[in-house]
Design a protein around this motif. Structure first.
Motif, PDB file in Angstrom:
ATOM      1  N   ALA A   1      12.170 -24.733 -12.817  1.00  0.00           N
ATOM      2  CA  ALA A   1      12.191 -26.086 -13.382  1.00  0.00           C
ATOM      3  C   ALA A   1      13.178 -26.189 -14.531  1.00  0.00           C
ATOM      4  O   ALA A   1      13.922 -27.168 -14.644  1.00  0.00           O
ATOM      5  N   PHE A   2      13.212 -25.168 -15.405  1.00  0.00           N
ATOM      6  CA  PHE A   2      14.088 -25.239 -16.569  1.00  0.00           C
ATOM      7  C   PHE A   2      15.539 -24.933 -16.215  1.00  0.00           C
ATOM      8  O   PHE A   2      16.454 -25.479 -16.806  1.00  0.00           O
ATOM      9  N   ARG A   3      15.731 -24.046 -15.253  1.00  0.00           N
ATOM     10  CA  ARG A   3      17.103 -23.720 -14.864  1.00  0.00           C
ATOM     11  C   ARG A   3      17.664 -24.760 -13.910  1.00  0.00           C
ATOM     12  O   ARG A   3      18.873 -24.859 -13.739  1.00  0.00           O
ATOM     13  N   ASP A   4      16.746 -25.521 -13.298  1.00  0.00           N
ATOM     14  CA  ASP A   4      17.156 -26.517 -12.315  1.00  0.00           C
ATOM     15  C   ASP A   4      18.040 -25.876 -11.252  1.00  0.00           C
ATOM     16  O   ASP A   4      19.080 -26.402 -10.875  1.00  0.00           O
ATOM     17  N   THR A   5      17.613 -24.694 -10.789  1.00  0.00           N
ATOM     18  CA  THR A   5      18.358 -23.984  -9.764  1.00  0.00           C
ATOM     19  C   THR A   5      17.565 -23.998  -8.461  1.00  0.00           C
ATOM     20  O   THR A   5      16.330 -24.042  -8.471  1.00  0.00           O
ATOM     21  N   PRO A   6      18.253 -23.958  -7.339  1.00  0.00           N
ATOM     22  CA  PRO A   6      17.557 -23.958  -6.052  1.00  0.00           C
ATOM     23  C   PRO A   6      16.860 -22.621  -5.811  1.00  0.00           C
ATOM     24  O   PRO A   6      17.169 -21.623  -6.457  1.00  0.00           O
ATOM     25  N   PRO A   7      15.921 -22.573  -4.873  1.00  0.00           N
ATOM     26  CA  PRO A   7      15.251 -21.311  -4.544  1.00  0.00           C
ATOM     27  C   PRO A   7      16.261 -20.254  -4.136  1.00  0.00           C
ATOM     28  O   PRO A   7      17.281 -20.550  -3.510  1.00  0.00           O
ATOM     29  N   ARG A   8      15.958 -18.988  -4.472  1.00  0.00           N
ATOM     30  CA  ARG A   8      16.881 -17.919  -4.163  1.00  0.00           C
ATOM     31  C   ARG A   8      16.106 -16.646  -3.859  1.00  0.00           C
ATOM     32  O   ARG A   8      14.918 -16.541  -4.151  1.00  0.00           O
ATOM     33  N   GLY A   9      16.784 -15.690  -3.230  1.00  0.00           N
ATOM     34  CA  GLY A   9      16.197 -14.388  -2.970  1.00  0.00           C
ATOM     35  C   GLY A   9      15.862 -14.177  -1.507  1.00  0.00           C
ATOM     36  O   GLY A   9      16.037 -15.056  -0.665  1.00  0.00           O
ATOM     37  N   PRO A  10      15.349 -12.993  -1.175  1.00  0.00           N
ATOM     38  CA  PRO A  10      15.045 -12.662   0.224  1.00  0.00           C
ATOM     39  C   PRO A  10      13.749 -13.298   0.708  1.00  0.00           C
ATOM     40  O   PRO A  10      12.809 -13.485  -0.050  1.00  0.00           O
ATOM     41  N   LEU A  11      13.715 -13.634   1.978  1.00  0.00           N
ATOM     42  CA  LEU A  11      12.524 -14.200   2.608  1.00  0.00           C
ATOM     43  C   LEU A  11      12.340 -13.501   3.948  1.00  0.00           C
ATOM     44  O   LEU A  11      13.208 -13.564   4.816  1.00  0.00           O
ATOM     45  N   ARG A  12      11.196 -12.819   4.107  1.00  0.00           N
ATOM     46  CA  ARG A  12      10.917 -12.084   5.341  1.00  0.00           C
ATOM     47  C   ARG A  12      10.045 -12.933   6.258  1.00  0.00           C
ATOM     48  O   ARG A  12       8.976 -13.412   5.858  1.00  0.00           O
TER      49      ARG A  12
ATOM     50  N   TYR B   1      20.024 -24.188   1.523  1.00  0.00           N
ATOM     51  CA  TYR B   1      19.580 -23.189   0.549  1.00  0.00           C
ATOM     52  C   TYR B   1      20.472 -21.947   0.645  1.00  0.00           C
ATOM     53  O   TYR B   1      20.081 -20.913   1.188  1.00  0.00           O
ATOM     54  N   PRO B   2      21.696 -22.039   0.126  1.00  0.00           N
ATOM     55  CA  PRO B   2      22.663 -20.937   0.288  1.00  0.00           C
ATOM     56  C   PRO B   2      22.273 -19.656  -0.427  1.00  0.00           C
ATOM     57  O   PRO B   2      22.851 -18.594  -0.136  1.00  0.00           O
ATOM     58  N   ASP B   3      21.310 -19.706  -1.365  1.00  0.00           N
ATOM     59  CA  ASP B   3      20.927 -18.508  -2.114  1.00  0.00           C
ATOM     60  C   ASP B   3      19.705 -17.809  -1.527  1.00  0.00           C
ATOM     61  O   ASP B   3      19.220 -16.827  -2.092  1.00  0.00           O
TER      62      ASP B   3
ATOM     63  N   ARG C   1       0.830  -1.208   0.000  1.00  0.00           N
ATOM     64  CA  ARG C   1       0.000   0.000   0.000  1.00  0.00           C
ATOM     65  C   ARG C   1       0.865   1.258   0.000  1.00  0.00           C
ATOM     66  O   ARG C   1       0.505   2.279   0.575  1.00  0.00           O
ATOM     67  N   SER C   2       1.999   1.176  -0.681  1.00  0.00           N
ATOM     68  CA  SER C   2       2.927   2.297  -0.697  1.00  0.00           C
ATOM     69  C   SER C   2       3.899   2.152  -1.865  1.00  0.00           C
ATOM     70  O   SER C   2       4.500   1.081  -2.038  1.00  0.00           O
ATOM     71  N   PHE C   3       4.053   3.228  -2.653  1.00  0.00           N
ATOM     72  CA  PHE C   3       5.048   3.224  -3.722  1.00  0.00           C
ATOM     73  C   PHE C   3       6.454   3.197  -3.132  1.00  0.00           C
ATOM     74  O   PHE C   3       7.333   2.476  -3.621  1.00  0.00           O
ATOM     75  N   THR C   4       6.675   3.981  -2.099  1.00  0.00           N
ATOM     76  CA  THR C   4       8.011   4.103  -1.517  1.00  0.00           C
ATOM     77  C   THR C   4       8.467   2.783  -0.894  1.00  0.00           C
ATOM     78  O   THR C   4       9.598   2.337  -1.122  1.00  0.00           O
ATOM     79  N   GLN C   5       7.594   2.129  -0.120  1.00  0.00           N
ATOM     80  CA  GLN C   5       7.973   0.874   0.513  1.00  0.00           C
ATOM     81  C   GLN C   5       8.175  -0.226  -0.520  1.00  0.00           C
ATOM     82  O   GLN C   5       9.060  -1.075  -0.371  1.00  0.00           O
ATOM     83  N   ALA C   6       7.352  -0.234  -1.556  1.00  0.00           N
ATOM     84  CA  ALA C   6       7.540  -1.219  -2.623  1.00  0.00           C
ATOM     85  C   ALA C   6       8.872  -1.008  -3.325  1.00  0.00           C
ATOM     86  O   ALA C   6       9.584  -1.974  -3.637  1.00  0.00           O
ATOM     87  N   ALA C   7       9.209   0.247  -3.576  1.00  0.00           N
ATOM     88  CA  ALA C   7      10.493   0.556  -4.213  1.00  0.00           C
ATOM     89  C   ALA C   7      11.653   0.084  -3.345  1.00  0.00           C
ATOM     90  O   ALA C   7      12.634  -0.493  -3.848  1.00  0.00           O
ATOM     91  N   ASN C   8      11.543   0.295  -2.033  1.00  0.00           N
ATOM     92  CA  ASN C   8      12.611  -0.155  -1.132  1.00  0.00           C
ATOM     93  C   ASN C   8      12.719  -1.678  -1.133  1.00  0.00           C
ATOM     94  O   ASN C   8      13.829  -2.230  -1.150  1.00  0.00           O
ATOM     95  N   ASP C   9      11.578  -2.364  -1.114  1.00  0.00           N
ATOM     96  CA  ASP C   9      11.588  -3.836  -1.115  1.00  0.00           C
ATOM     97  C   ASP C   9      12.269  -4.389  -2.360  1.00  0.00           C
ATOM     98  O   ASP C   9      12.968  -5.406  -2.302  1.00  0.00           O
ATOM     99  N   LEU C  10      12.020  -3.733  -3.493  1.00  0.00           N
ATOM    100  CA  LEU C  10      12.515  -4.232  -4.780  1.00  0.00           C
ATOM    101  C   LEU C  10      13.852  -3.620  -5.181  1.00  0.00           C
ATOM    102  O   LEU C  10      14.370  -3.916  -6.260  1.00  0.00           O
ATOM    103  N   SER C  11      14.392  -2.741  -4.309  1.00  0.00           N
ATOM    104  CA  SER C  11      15.673  -2.064  -4.578  1.00  0.00           C
ATOM    105  C   SER C  11      15.624  -1.296  -5.897  1.00  0.00           C
ATOM    106  O   SER C  11      16.546  -1.369  -6.720  1.00  0.00           O
ATOM    107  N   LEU C  12      14.531  -0.572  -6.090  1.00  0.00           N
ATOM    108  CA  LEU C  12      14.345   0.235  -7.298  1.00  0.00           C
ATOM    109  C   LEU C  12      14.164   1.694  -6.910  1.00  0.00           C
ATOM    110  O   LEU C  12      13.663   2.005  -5.822  1.00  0.00           O
ATOM    111  N   PRO C  13      14.541   2.630  -7.800  1.00  0.00           N
ATOM    112  CA  PRO C  13      14.252   4.034  -7.540  1.00  0.00           C
ATOM    113  C   PRO C  13      12.748   4.280  -7.494  1.00  0.00           C
ATOM    114  O   PRO C  13      11.986   3.634  -8.223  1.00  0.00           O
TER     115      PRO C  13
END
Length: 305
Positions: free
Chosen positions: A82-93, A116-118, A17-29
């Motif tokens: 599935a196609f990359r056959d890579t493990p899960p990655r990214g931030p988890l809150r 899950y090192p990623d 419910r916020s442009f600013t908080q969404a931008a911070n979450d996604l590391s975007l301007p």
């Protein structure tokens, strides 16, 4: 920004419910997020978000589009994985009660991070109930009966609890040998629960029934550490998970009371928003927690789950 990334931006704005908080979450301007939504609304020919000076809300069209975005994002993540056959990655809150995190979750987390090192964990702790969607939290580990029907829950285990008081308290008030004896001059430390909006009663199991008793109290607290600390100071009887009390029992700092009538074990659940399809990293954490979030000395496994 391609359409898929624009949908990610829109979904996060809808949740936060916020442009600013969404931008911070996604590391975007902030400007990039604003431009992405303008382009998305222009391409669709509808207004998706209603902006005010205080918050951002979904329009009717936005509600419909948000649901479809969630399904598309989840499908795309599954397909790519599935196609990359890579493990899960990214931030988890994750939101979890502080004492539960320190005593039961953190000692087991190295195994998850090794598997899950990623995946990067952002863990917040507190006694209050957070709004998972609005505050951008992927999941929460909660103790007690759930009150929010908008959450999907998976039972992890049951926490064994005990009744306790300090030796000084028992010298002054006596050691109760029956539940009925509690109402003869005993007091409890009041725990103010945000879940029920008042003080939690003491609970005891007797002859297949549960008895709930609210004793007089002169000291009321709202934090788990303060609750046990008030018992140390002799302010009254408490009930808490055994994993927090057993060391104090062994050291003689607290005394177990009414052991033939134990409190009702409290369920531990991992919950996430019904409106959010779980990402691969969230599913990985849920599966890991469901199989490892146990301790023989502190937990009673639920045979019903």
């Amino acid at each position: 920004m391609d359409r898929f990334d624009a949908m990610r931006v829109f979904a996060r704005i809808a949740e936060r419910r916020s442009f600013t908080q969404a931008a911070n979450d996604l590391s975007l301007p902030r400007a990039t997020v604003t431009d992405a939504i303008k382009a998305l609304e222009s391409r669709l020919g509808v207004r998706l978000l209603q902006r005010t000076t205080r918050q951002v809300t979904l329009t009717l069209e936005g509600e419909v589009f948000y649901g479809r975005c969630l399904r598309l994002i989840a499908d795309m993540e599954d397909a790519e994985g599935a196609f990359r056959d890579t493990p899960p990655r990214g931030p988890l809150r994750i939101e979890v009660h502080g004492t539960l995190a320190r005593n039961l979750l953190f000692p087991r987390l190295p195994a998850f991070l090794d598997a899950y090192p990623d995946i990067e964990l952002d863990i917040s702790e507190g006694d209050r109930y957070v709004d998972l969607v609005r505050e951008g939290v992927d999941c929460a580990i909660r103790v007690g009966e759930l009150r929010d029907s908008d959450l999907i829950a998976r039972r992890l285990t049951l926490l064994a609890e005990a009744t306790a008081a300090s030796p000084d308290y028992c010298k002054r008030h006596g050691t109760p040998t029956s539940i009925d004896a509690l109402e003869g001059g005993h007091v409890m430390v009041g725990f103010k629960s945000t879940a029920i909006g008042g003080l939690l009663p003491l609970e005891f199991q007797q002859d297949g029934h549960v008895r709930r008793i609210t004793l007089p109290t002169r000291v009321r607290v709202s934090g788990a550490d303060s609750y046990v600390g008030a018992a140390f100071a002799g302010f009254g009887i408490i009930q808490a998970p055994r994993y927090r009390l057993d060391d104090y029992f062994a050291a003689g700092k607290l005394l177990p009371l009414l052991e033939p009538f134990p409190p009702v074990p409290r369920p531990v659940n991992i919950v996430y928003a019904r409106t959010r399809l779980p990402s691969p990293r969230l599913r990985a954490f849920i599966e890991w927690a469901s199989t490892t979030f146990v301790s023989e000395a502190a937990l009673v496994l639920s045979r019903e789950s």
